[in-house]
Scaffold this motif. Sequence first.
Motif: not given
Length: 208
Positions: A95-110
């Motif tokens: 679950s932590v890996a999923v969060i880190a991956r998506h934040v890394g891929a879409q930083p502007a969205h987050f």
Amino acid sequence: MSHTSVGVRQTQKLRTRQALLDAALVLLEHQSLSSLGLREVTRAAGLTPTAFYRHFEDVAALGVALVEEALGSLHGLVGEVLAETGDSEERLDRSVAVIARHVGAQPAHFRFISREQHGGVDPVREAIAAQLLRFAQEVACALGQEPESAGWSEEDLLMLGGLYVDHMVITTSALLEAGPQGEAEVVGVARRRLRLVTIGRAHWLDEG
């Protein structure tokens, strides 16, 4: 009108809508949604104000669409993580890996979500809250299927789901603040905190 013409027009319509969303997201890197002007967005997208109104009622509606774009796809991923087999430690790591991956891929969205969660545009703030509640409900439902949840009330399961989601939000903000160079440290802290919640869960129904 031929099916081909309809298809071309629909594709163009989707491209225009996405151009508006992308332009807004770039502008929102440096300002809040409440200060963003419609003409600012259309100028950045290379479109006319009339084109904007074909897709969004106002800037707040555009913001709500950005919320859906940022968080909507995560529901399926979170569900997959919760449905996968393995012990709780493995699932926490995933679950932590999923969060880190998506934040890394879409930083502007987050960054947008992090800023507007408590921002001044009511529909957007409410849309974010609704998405986070949905996450909490999905997590609570999945946890309720596990043997460890025997005897738990629906209210307590939703509270537990909310704790996991709150932690997800905190971790997202920490990852954005730390940047790529600090990701490993943030991920390590996130895993430890989630383990603490898991340990507390195991003893929630203990007497006394």
